[in-house]
Design a protein around this motif. Structure first.
Motif, PDB file in Angstrom:
ATOM      1  N   ASP A 133      41.979 -63.947 -23.669  1.00  0.00           N
ATOM      2  CA  ASP A 133      43.057 -64.934 -23.554  1.00  0.00           C
ATOM      3  C   ASP A 133      43.681 -65.248 -24.915  1.00  0.00           C
ATOM      4  O   ASP A 133      44.893 -65.440 -25.016  1.00  0.00           O
ATOM      5  CB  ASP A 133      42.532 -66.216 -22.895  1.00  0.00           C
ATOM      6  N   LEU A 134      42.852 -65.308 -25.958  1.00  0.00           N
ATOM      7  CA  LEU A 134      43.408 -65.643 -27.276  1.00  0.00           C
ATOM      8  C   LEU A 134      44.245 -64.495 -27.837  1.00  0.00           C
ATOM      9  O   LEU A 134      45.303 -64.728 -28.422  1.00  0.00           O
ATOM     10  CB  LEU A 134      42.299 -66.016 -28.262  1.00  0.00           C
ATOM     11  N   GLU A 139      51.816 -68.998 -33.294  1.00  0.00           N
ATOM     12  CA  GLU A 139      52.095 -68.692 -31.886  1.00  0.00           C
ATOM     13  C   GLU A 139      50.970 -69.224 -30.989  1.00  0.00           C
ATOM     14  O   GLU A 139      51.219 -69.799 -29.924  1.00  0.00           O
ATOM     15  CB  GLU A 139      52.247 -67.174 -31.713  1.00  0.00           C
ATOM     16  N   LEU A 140      49.745 -69.047 -31.444  1.00  0.00           N
ATOM     17  CA  LEU A 140      48.599 -69.538 -30.680  1.00  0.00           C
ATOM     18  C   LEU A 140      48.611 -71.065 -30.612  1.00  0.00           C
ATOM     19  O   LEU A 140      48.335 -71.656 -29.562  1.00  0.00           O
ATOM     20  CB  LEU A 140      47.313 -69.029 -31.340  1.00  0.00           C
ATOM     21  N   ASP A 172      34.647 -72.255 -25.882  1.00  0.00           N
ATOM     22  CA  ASP A 172      33.542 -71.289 -25.855  1.00  0.00           C
ATOM     23  C   ASP A 172      33.343 -70.625 -27.218  1.00  0.00           C
ATOM     24  O   ASP A 172      32.214 -70.372 -27.630  1.00  0.00           O
ATOM     25  CB  ASP A 172      33.795 -70.233 -24.771  1.00  0.00           C
ATOM     26  N   LEU A 173      34.444 -70.337 -27.911  1.00  0.00           N
ATOM     27  CA  LEU A 173      34.295 -69.670 -29.210  1.00  0.00           C
ATOM     28  C   LEU A 173      33.710 -70.606 -30.262  1.00  0.00           C
ATOM     29  O   LEU A 173      32.873 -70.197 -31.060  1.00  0.00           O
ATOM     30  CB  LEU A 173      35.638 -69.108 -29.695  1.00  0.00           C
ATOM     31  N   ARG A 198      51.097 -72.093 -27.974  1.00  0.00           N
ATOM     32  CA  ARG A 198      50.687 -71.909 -26.577  1.00  0.00           C
ATOM     33  C   ARG A 198      49.564 -72.864 -26.177  1.00  0.00           C
ATOM     34  O   ARG A 198      49.519 -73.341 -25.051  1.00  0.00           O
ATOM     35  CB  ARG A 198      50.255 -70.462 -26.353  1.00  0.00           C
ATOM     36  N   ALA A 208      45.849 -62.282 -26.137  1.00  0.00           N
ATOM     37  CA  ALA A 208      47.109 -62.279 -25.380  1.00  0.00           C
ATOM     38  C   ALA A 208      48.036 -63.375 -25.904  1.00  0.00           C
ATOM     39  O   ALA A 208      49.240 -63.167 -26.054  1.00  0.00           O
ATOM     40  CB  ALA A 208      46.829 -62.476 -23.892  1.00  0.00           C
ATOM     41  N   ALA A 209      47.457 -64.544 -26.226  1.00  0.00           N
ATOM     42  CA  ALA A 209      48.286 -65.687 -26.637  1.00  0.00           C
ATOM     43  C   ALA A 209      48.799 -65.554 -28.060  1.00  0.00           C
ATOM     44  O   ALA A 209      49.742 -66.239 -28.442  1.00  0.00           O
ATOM     45  CB  ALA A 209      47.492 -66.985 -26.489  1.00  0.00           C
ATOM     46  N   MET A 210      48.177 -64.708 -28.874  1.00  0.00           N
ATOM     47  CA  MET A 210      48.661 -64.596 -30.252  1.00  0.00           C
ATOM     48  C   MET A 210      49.481 -63.325 -30.470  1.00  0.00           C
ATOM     49  O   MET A 210      49.909 -63.047 -31.589  1.00  0.00           O
ATOM     50  CB  MET A 210      47.521 -64.729 -31.264  1.00  0.00           C
ATOM     51  N   THR A 211      49.724 -62.589 -29.412  1.00  0.00           N
ATOM     52  CA  THR A 211      50.544 -61.392 -29.538  1.00  0.00           C
ATOM     53  C   THR A 211      52.009 -61.785 -29.385  1.00  0.00           C
ATOM     54  O   THR A 211      52.398 -62.347 -28.373  1.00  0.00           O
ATOM     55  CB  THR A 211      50.154 -60.352 -28.467  1.00  0.00           C
ATOM     56  N   ILE A 212      52.770 -61.543 -30.432  1.00  0.00           N
ATOM     57  CA  ILE A 212      54.194 -61.878 -30.408  1.00  0.00           C
ATOM     58  C   ILE A 212      54.964 -60.589 -30.188  1.00  0.00           C
ATOM     59  O   ILE A 212      55.071 -59.755 -31.077  1.00  0.00           O
ATOM     60  CB  ILE A 212      54.632 -62.504 -31.745  1.00  0.00           C
ATOM     61  N   ARG A 219      50.954 -65.465 -36.284  1.00  0.00           N
ATOM     62  CA  ARG A 219      50.309 -65.335 -34.973  1.00  0.00           C
ATOM     63  C   ARG A 219      49.448 -66.550 -34.654  1.00  0.00           C
ATOM     64  O   ARG A 219      49.238 -66.888 -33.494  1.00  0.00           O
ATOM     65  CB  ARG A 219      49.487 -64.049 -34.906  1.00  0.00           C
ATOM     66  N   ALA A 252      38.918 -71.101 -23.911  1.00  0.00           N
ATOM     67  CA  ALA A 252      38.634 -70.055 -24.904  1.00  0.00           C
ATOM     68  C   ALA A 252      38.163 -70.672 -26.220  1.00  0.00           C
ATOM     69  O   ALA A 252      37.143 -70.262 -26.775  1.00  0.00           O
ATOM     70  CB  ALA A 252      39.879 -69.191 -25.126  1.00  0.00           C
ATOM     71  N   ALA A 262      37.361 -65.386 -23.422  1.00  0.00           N
ATOM     72  CA  ALA A 262      37.967 -66.166 -24.510  1.00  0.00           C
ATOM     73  C   ALA A 262      38.787 -65.263 -25.430  1.00  0.00           C
ATOM     74  O   ALA A 262      39.941 -65.562 -25.735  1.00  0.00           O
ATOM     75  CB  ALA A 262      36.879 -66.902 -25.304  1.00  0.00           C
ATOM     76  N   VAL A 263      38.204 -64.141 -25.859  1.00  0.00           N
ATOM     77  CA  VAL A 263      38.962 -63.285 -26.784  1.00  0.00           C
ATOM     78  C   VAL A 263      40.150 -62.634 -26.073  1.00  0.00           C
ATOM     79  O   VAL A 263      41.217 -62.470 -26.662  1.00  0.00           O
ATOM     80  CB  VAL A 263      38.069 -62.223 -27.482  1.00  0.00           C
ATOM     81  N   VAL A 281      48.424 -56.007 -32.922  1.00  0.00           N
ATOM     82  CA  VAL A 281      48.921 -57.392 -32.954  1.00  0.00           C
ATOM     83  C   VAL A 281      49.791 -57.611 -34.194  1.00  0.00           C
ATOM     84  O   VAL A 281      50.783 -58.332 -34.138  1.00  0.00           O
ATOM     85  CB  VAL A 281      47.818 -58.485 -32.861  1.00  0.00           C
ATOM     86  N   PRO A 294      43.129 -71.890 -19.674  1.00  0.00           N
ATOM     87  CA  PRO A 294      42.383 -70.769 -20.266  1.00  0.00           C
ATOM     88  C   PRO A 294      42.217 -70.884 -21.779  1.00  0.00           C
ATOM     89  O   PRO A 294      41.168 -70.513 -22.305  1.00  0.00           O
ATOM     90  CB  PRO A 294      43.227 -69.538 -19.900  1.00  0.00           C
ATOM     91  N   LEU A 295      43.219 -71.406 -22.479  1.00  0.00           N
ATOM     92  CA  LEU A 295      43.110 -71.439 -23.941  1.00  0.00           C
ATOM     93  C   LEU A 295      42.183 -72.564 -24.402  1.00  0.00           C
ATOM     94  O   LEU A 295      41.444 -72.401 -25.370  1.00  0.00           O
ATOM     95  CB  LEU A 295      44.493 -71.561 -24.582  1.00  0.00           C
TER      96      LEU A 295
END
Lengths: 339, 339
Positions: free
Chosen positions: B330-331, A250-251, A330-331, A254, B333-337, A247, A327, B327-328, B296, A323-324
């Motif tokens: 978007d992240l 995947e991040l 900010d994190l 993206r 969502a982006a790491m969900t395969i 995962r 993200a 941030a969380v 996830v 957005p990423l």
């Protein structure tokens, strides 16, 4: 030609020690007088990692250390001339290799660079080794065009393991190019000085080249850094570990795609297989701890604004979504615990 | 009184099995006919974790399974009456405990609830067990006020380990309250039915209470979930592991503070020590894998929009910043395969 390395961090110590060992005496300008003293007394200890071997060669380079505060000393009567030029009657050319992080490009240093420009006229040039792009405008503005500013991109890696001790963790080429916004510098005197610098870098063991498309190389490196740096820092993993988690891979994919689309708008050339290159960098530097992870581990200010922040600025400029990049920016800011 | 559990997930199977074992026969409405068949044939196997012991008690509850598609069967001649009411001549009261996730509240189910409302008049009520708040408006709109909608908040935890097998991972109270936006329901018939339901839940072993401030309890749970769920999913760690990493603890602290300030605007009562409570939840559920991490890991759609997305909506409404919730969201969502 005289080489000045501004900044006693990992890349600064690496360049200074290797250039000195290669026959081009270098002065390192450090943030503290203590580091300068130590370097003057003991030189810089350079450890080279030999590929395929556990053994590390250790070399000691005689290098001159100077306190950066001495670059431009201010007293009650106004500004004195830059300290390092006071005994300079040789008329020789000065290369200033700026290796401090963008976050350390403070007013004092910019002020010193401006004074320098006024003093040395056509006998100095600045080479910026920073990540990102924001600093190039900042320095050009500060020096008011009096000193030409060149940009360098390198994949060479180093880790500072003491105030005068550095580990050379990764080989990599150095590319040098014009920063066009600072005026046309294609004339002979600069070309000659660039070639002299390339020669010195070559003798120091760095494969170095002039680049006609330094912006493309800057964006290319920014793209790679915008993925590896924040995600290794976020997940607290080495470069090689990052893509092993499906995962996180995947991040990576993206975030890479988001950054790529933004940087293409800004001038990154199409047709480069940046995703494959990104994975290759992770595997080539598998054991490395990224500079951003190292910074968050040590409670230091990170380069997140110079890297992902720079991409967000470009995204705003070209009206692309980010957005990423937002993200991770900010994190990382929220998980940095300043001491 | 008849108990209908809508949804055969972890909380649905937990409620159905314990209520049946406690003497209140329950029907579980499942998404697939196969799960309903299996439950009809074999019942639900419930495993209870005994505190301080490795041993798990296993109980088998006889429970009726029904396919959710049968709630409202459409054929060529139009809508038939809801399947489960066809043989209902008893005039008894129906409690519909809605345990599907917000993400599964699809049009078909909402349509069935509306049909039901038209058919049963004053003889049914819906109790929503979902996280977050968005669904309450959605259901009230869909049923057009024909069925009263109540909200429930529980800290009880369960993990489904088979289509008819559930592990009771955490004890927790159940709070039930009016959802005021759906009209005043303080009159006697509903109070009586609520008490009957509380009684059935009590016999099933759940400490259950009516709450005059269910919104506060919903926001309280949303606050806790807005930190634990996305961060355990992001970092791939159990609830107890999350705060052990100092920088993740710092991120928890800042995300908690951001969510807290937003939820206070929306009506979360001040003076509750939510940060201490959050750490307590992590330690009490130390070994648990949060539902979002589980999703996830399994490539399922997460509840991120129902939890952090709901907080972002409130932040927009009350003009508060929500960078970390964004941030969380978007992240994750982006790491969900998705498979």
């Amino acid at each position: 030609m005289k080489i000045h390395i501004i900044g006693g961090g990992s890349i600064g110590l690496l360049l200074a020690s290797r250039m000195s060992l290669g026959g081009s005496p270098a002065t390192v300008w450090t943030r503290t007088p203590e580091q300068a003293d130590l370097i003057n007394r003991e030189g810089i200890r350079l450890r080279e990692v030999n590929e395929g071997s556990e053994q590390k060669d250790e070399l000691v380079a005689r290098v001159e250390g100077e306190w950066i505060g001495g670059l431009a000393v201010q007293n009650g009567r106004g500004c004195e001339s830059p300290r390092f030029l006071q005994n300079d009657d040789s008329g020789c050319f000065h290369w200033l290799l700026l290796t401090v992080k963008q976050t350390q490009l403070e007013d004092e240093l910019l002020h010193a660079l401006r004074l320098l420009g006024e003093r040395v006229g056509g006998r100095a040039a600045i080479l910026c080794m920073q990540n990102g792009i924001g600093h190039l405008h900042k320095i050009a503005d500060a020096t008011n065009g009096a000193i030409p500013v060149f940009a360098a991109v390198t994949a060479a890696g180093a880790r500072r393991i003491g105030l005068n001790e550095v580990l050379h963790t990764g080989k990599g080429e150095i590319w040098i190019g014009d920063f066009p916004e600072n005026g046309e510098k294609g004339t002979n005197p600069w070309k000659y000085q660039q070639k002299m610098l390339l020669d010195a870098l070559g003798k120091a063991g760095f494969s170095s080249f002039l680049s006609n498309e330094i912006h493309n190389r800057i964006y290319y490196k920014l793209l790679i850094n915008s993925v590896i740096n924040p995600l290794t820092a976020l997940f607290d993993v080495s470069n090689g570990e990052l893509p092993r988690h499906p995962r996180r891979l995947e991040l990576m994919r993206r975030l890479h795609e988001e950054s790529r689309l933004i940087l293409m708008e800004a001038g990154l050339k199409p047709g480069q297989n940046t995703w494959e290159e990104l994975l290759l960098v992770c595997s080539r530097t598998s054991e490395n701890v990224s500079s951003m992870l190292s910074d968050v581990r040590n409670g230091k200010e990170t380069e997140i604004q110079s890297i992902n922040g720079a991409i967000i600025s470009l995204a705003n400029q070209y009206e692309k979504p980010a957005p990423l990049n937002r993200a991770v920016t900010d994190l990382i800011a929220a998980m940095t615990i300043m001491p």
